[in-house]
Design an enzyme around this catalytic site. Structure first.
Site, PDB file in Angstrom:
ATOM      1  N   CYS A 297       0.816  -1.220   0.000  1.00 28.73           N
ATOM      2  CA  CYS A 297       0.000   0.000   0.000  1.00 28.73           C
ATOM      3  C   CYS A 297       0.851   1.272   0.000  1.00 28.73           C
ATOM      4  O   CYS A 297       0.319   2.369  -0.201  1.00 28.73           O
ATOM      5  CB  CYS A 297      -0.940   0.000   1.194  1.00 28.73           C
ATOM      6  SG  CYS A 297      -1.938  -1.481   1.296  1.00 28.73           S
TER       7      CYS A 297
ATOM      8  N   HIS B  94      -3.162   6.934   2.226  1.00 32.67           N
ATOM      9  CA  HIS B  94      -3.684   5.617   1.879  1.00 32.67           C
ATOM     10  C   HIS B  94      -5.029   5.426   2.573  1.00 32.67           C
ATOM     11  O   HIS B  94      -5.169   5.691   3.769  1.00 32.67           O
ATOM     12  CB  HIS B  94      -2.685   4.557   2.334  1.00 32.67           C
ATOM     13  CG  HIS B  94      -3.196   3.163   2.218  1.00 32.67           C
ATOM     14  ND1 HIS B  94      -3.891   2.725   1.115  1.00 32.67           N
ATOM     15  CD2 HIS B  94      -3.126   2.102   3.077  1.00 32.67           C
ATOM     16  CE1 HIS B  94      -4.220   1.449   1.303  1.00 32.67           C
ATOM     17  NE2 HIS B  94      -3.763   1.057   2.468  1.00 32.67           N
TER      18      HIS B  94
ATOM     19  N   ASN C  96     -10.354  -0.212   0.658  1.00 36.54           N
ATOM     20  CA  ASN C  96      -8.890  -0.158   0.613  1.00 36.54           C
ATOM     21  C   ASN C  96      -8.415  -0.800  -0.696  1.00 36.54           C
ATOM     22  O   ASN C  96      -8.465  -2.014  -0.845  1.00 36.54           O
ATOM     23  CB  ASN C  96      -8.344  -0.921   1.827  1.00 36.54           C
ATOM     24  CG  ASN C  96      -6.829  -0.970   1.850  1.00 36.54           C
ATOM     25  OD1 ASN C  96      -6.166  -0.678   0.844  1.00 36.54           O
ATOM     26  ND2 ASN C  96      -6.273  -1.360   2.976  1.00 36.54           N
TER      27      ASN C  96
HETATM   28  O1  UT7 Z   1      -3.704  -1.492   3.630  1.00 39.14           O
HETATM   29  C1  UT7 Z   1      -3.351  -2.357   4.633  1.00 39.14           C
HETATM   30  C2  UT7 Z   1      -3.455  -1.724   5.913  1.00 39.14           C
HETATM   31  N1  UT7 Z   1      -4.517  -2.341   6.697  1.00 39.14           N
HETATM   32  C3  UT7 Z   1      -5.092  -1.646   7.645  1.00 39.14           C
HETATM   33  O2  UT7 Z   1      -4.798  -0.494   7.810  1.00 39.14           O
HETATM   34  C4  UT7 Z   1      -6.073  -2.336   8.533  1.00 39.14           C
HETATM   35  C5  UT7 Z   1      -5.960  -1.761   9.922  1.00 39.14           C
HETATM   36  N2  UT7 Z   1      -6.913  -2.361  10.852  1.00 39.14           N
HETATM   37  C6  UT7 Z   1      -8.225  -2.022  10.823  1.00 39.14           C
HETATM   38  O3  UT7 Z   1      -8.674  -1.243  10.013  1.00 39.14           O
HETATM   39  C7  UT7 Z   1      -9.090  -2.593  11.911  1.00 39.14           C
HETATM   40  O4  UT7 Z   1      -8.291  -3.288  12.840  1.00 39.14           O
HETATM   41  C8  UT7 Z   1     -10.196  -3.553  11.382  1.00 39.14           C
HETATM   42  C9  UT7 Z   1     -11.222  -2.768  10.606  1.00 39.14           C
HETATM   43  C10 UT7 Z   1      -9.597  -4.642  10.541  1.00 39.14           C
HETATM   44  C11 UT7 Z   1     -10.912  -4.186  12.574  1.00 39.14           C
HETATM   45  O5  UT7 Z   1     -11.451  -3.160  13.409  1.00 39.14           O
HETATM   46  P1  UT7 Z   1     -11.176  -3.204  14.968  1.00 39.14           P
HETATM   47  O6  UT7 Z   1     -11.838  -2.033  15.537  1.00 39.14           O
HETATM   48  O7  UT7 Z   1      -9.699  -3.317  15.185  1.00 39.14           O
HETATM   49  O8  UT7 Z   1     -11.947  -4.494  15.398  1.00 39.14           O
HETATM   50  P2  UT7 Z   1     -11.381  -5.729  16.242  1.00 39.14           P
HETATM   51  O9  UT7 Z   1     -10.580  -6.618  15.389  1.00 39.14           O
HETATM   52  O10 UT7 Z   1     -10.797  -5.239  17.522  1.00 39.14           O
HETATM   53  O11 UT7 Z   1     -12.734  -6.471  16.593  1.00 39.14           O
HETATM   54  C12 UT7 Z   1     -13.701  -5.870  17.476  1.00 39.14           C
HETATM   55  C13 UT7 Z   1     -14.920  -6.759  17.511  1.00 39.14           C
HETATM   56  C14 UT7 Z   1     -14.583  -8.226  17.719  1.00 39.14           C
HETATM   57  O12 UT7 Z   1     -15.642  -8.804  18.464  1.00 39.14           O
HETATM   58  P3  UT7 Z   1     -15.517  -9.061  20.035  1.00 39.14           P
HETATM   59  O13 UT7 Z   1     -14.329  -9.958  20.221  1.00 39.14           O
HETATM   60  O14 UT7 Z   1     -15.294  -7.711  20.656  1.00 39.14           O
HETATM   61  O15 UT7 Z   1     -16.808  -9.678  20.411  1.00 39.14           O
HETATM   62  C15 UT7 Z   1     -14.603  -8.787  16.353  1.00 39.14           C
HETATM   63  O16 UT7 Z   1     -14.864 -10.174  16.338  1.00 39.14           O
HETATM   64  O17 UT7 Z   1     -15.578  -6.698  16.255  1.00 39.14           O
HETATM   65  C16 UT7 Z   1     -15.709  -8.012  15.708  1.00 39.14           C
HETATM   66  N3  UT7 Z   1     -15.598  -7.912  14.277  1.00 39.14           N
HETATM   67  C17 UT7 Z   1     -16.636  -7.693  13.468  1.00 39.14           C
HETATM   68  N4  UT7 Z   1     -17.946  -7.556  13.734  1.00 39.14           N
HETATM   69  C18 UT7 Z   1     -18.766  -7.334  12.666  1.00 39.14           C
HETATM   70  C19 UT7 Z   1     -14.465  -7.969  13.523  1.00 39.14           C
HETATM   71  N5  UT7 Z   1     -14.770  -7.805  12.233  1.00 39.14           N
HETATM   72  C20 UT7 Z   1     -16.113  -7.634  12.173  1.00 39.14           C
HETATM   73  C21 UT7 Z   1     -17.013  -7.409  11.116  1.00 39.14           C
HETATM   74  N6  UT7 Z   1     -18.317  -7.272  11.402  1.00 39.14           N
HETATM   75  N7  UT7 Z   1     -16.606  -7.334   9.844  1.00 39.14           N
END
Ligand code: UT7
Length: 395
Positions: free
Chosen positions: A168, A322, A352
């Site tokens: 990226c 990005h 993305n």
């Molecule tokens: O270009 C490459 C660069 N990549 C990036 O910049 C990605 C950077 N990371 C992110 O953008 C975020 O970490 C994500 C969008 C991937 C995830 O968001 P988050 O706020 O970090 O969520 P998390 O992984 O901490 O998950 C929070 C909760 C979890 O549930 P519990 O354990 O709290 O019950 C996940 O299981 O959200 C849940 N969850 C979802 N729920 C509904 C994770 N993905 C989803 C989803 N829909 N798609």
């Protein structure tokens, strides 16, 4: 032309099946030593330089930008039929509303060619006058790269065309490279393309990644100007850290023995297994770690580029980062005290698009009349590698 897809009509399942398997502090003021007279103008473009090659410094400017995305797209509602997610969660946590995905005859090459033609048209540069094509991508149509097929598609007969992989961060790295070739005085027109079709590698059962990625491409034409002090690259900063590589990968895997029809040669003398077909795994990402990495490195690298340009955040007219997560964009904008009028964000429409995201955002902002000649644009990329890079550009 754009139509929401019904999941039954669209080939996501097919996808799932197939994919499972400026050196000085202020470059404006930088000086370069001329060691020998200029080569005769009759020297053919692309011919080898002699040992005592002459580098007559030139200036560089941004002459044109263009973008292309696939015709079809997936909404958050579409994805909620595939995995346990919903529109509200995706919009709140990422800012994404939909993402475009290639289908039919579309390919990385076709998107890159479309975007390049638009950038060339805006620049008023003939494809045959392009000296160098840098295609930043992690998802070429061919393992050996796609820059040459893009070259053929647009008719840039005189160019050297090469791929550059920095995930990226790739477009920002490509622009910095391209400008240096022009600054050296040897190349007049450089086409830098940022393109990715990561939908090929998305695991459509993984809600942590499938909601994020979309396909798309942007392109920029850079041209030389006679005055070496007239350079659009005011400062840059680029880094990588392979110790964090495991946080974002799509690794090669050898399927030894699969589908070889018994015709393949052995892997090596004495080994019984025939050569197998190679494949790349689905994208695996530790989202939280990449998030923390991004909010740490982006403000830092943009600050360093500003410093090299002899500028402060008050000089920024537009921040074009990005497009990975709206929360990452907002964090960086807040850090620099930039209001929404100075921040370019189109993540809601495209998700993305990896190396495509920065040039797509730039091309749209130019088309909408937001970024104009003379504006100071701070740009930054970050992602797999891990890599991160920024540049301060004068439009
Ligand atoms: O270009 C490459 C660069 N990549 C990036 O910049 C990605 C950077 N990371 C992110 O953008 C975020 O970490 C994500 C969008 C991937 C995830 O968001 P988050 O706020 O970090 O969520 P998390 O992984 O901490 O998950 C929070 C909760 C979890 O549930 P519990 O354990 O709290 O019950 C996940 O299981 O959200 C849940 N969850 C979802 N729920 C509904 C994770 N993905 C989803 C989803 N829909 N798609």
């Amino acid at each position: 032309m754009m139509a929401t897809l019904s999941m039954s009509a669209f080939s996501v399942r097919a996808h799932a099946r197939s994919t499972l398997n400026a050196g000085a502090r202020n470059p404006v003021k930088a000086t370069m030593t001329t060691r020998a007279p200029r080569l005769p103008a009759t020297r053919a473009r692309g011919a080898s330089l002699v040992a005592n090659a002459a580098f007559t410094p030139a200036g560089a400017k941004i002459a044109g930008v263009g973008m292309a995305v696939p015709a079809q797209y997936l909404t958050n509602e579409d994805l909620s039929e595939l995995v346990d997610t919903n529109d509200e969660w995706i919009r709140t946590r990422t800012g994404i509303g939909k993402r475009h995905v290639i289908s039919g005859d579309e390919s990385l090459t076709s998107l890159a060619a479309d975007a390049s033609k638009k950038a060339l048209e805006m620049a008023g540069v003939d494809a045959e006058d392009i000296d160098l094509i840098l295609l930043s991508t992690s998802s070429p149509d061919d393992l050996f790269g796609s820059a040459c097929t893009v070259q053929a598609a647009i008719g840039a007969k005189g160019a050297l065309a090469v791929d550059l992989t920095a995930a990226c961060s790739g477009f920002v790295v490509g622009v910095v490279n391209g400008i240096h070739f022009i600054r050296g005085g040897e190349y007049k027109n450089v086409l830098v393309i940022g393109a990715d079709v990561l939908s090929r590698y998305v695991d459509w059962r993984d809600r942590g990644t499938c909601i994020l990625f979309g396909d798309g491409c942007g392109a920029m034409v850079l041209t030389s100007t006679p005055n070496p002090d007239d350079c659009c690259l005011l400062g840059f900063d680029m880094h990588s850290d392979g110790t964090g590589n495991h946080n974002l990968t799509a690794k090669f895997t050898a399927e030894i023995g699969a589908e070889t029809d018994g015709k393949s040669k052995p892997c090596a003398a004495g080994e019984a297994a025939p050569s197998g077909r190679g494949a790349f795994c689905n994208i695996g990402m530790n989202g939280q770690e990449v998030f923390k990495f991004a909010v740490r490195t982006v403000p830092d690298t943009v600050s360093k580029s500003l410093d090299k340009a002899g500028m402060t955040s008050e000089d920024i007219d537009f921040l074009v980062m990005h497009q990975a997560n709206q929360r990452i964009i907002d964090t960086a904008a807040k850090r620099f005290g930039l209001g929404p009028e100075k921040v370019v964000s189109n993540i809601a429409k495209y998700g993305n698009t990896s190396a495509g995201s920065v040039p797509i955002a730039m091309a749209e902002a130019v088309e909408e009349g937001r970024i104009k000649e003379g504006d100071i644009v701070a740009t930054a990329g970050f992602g797999a590698g891990l890599t991160w890079a920024s540049a301060i550009l004068r439009w």
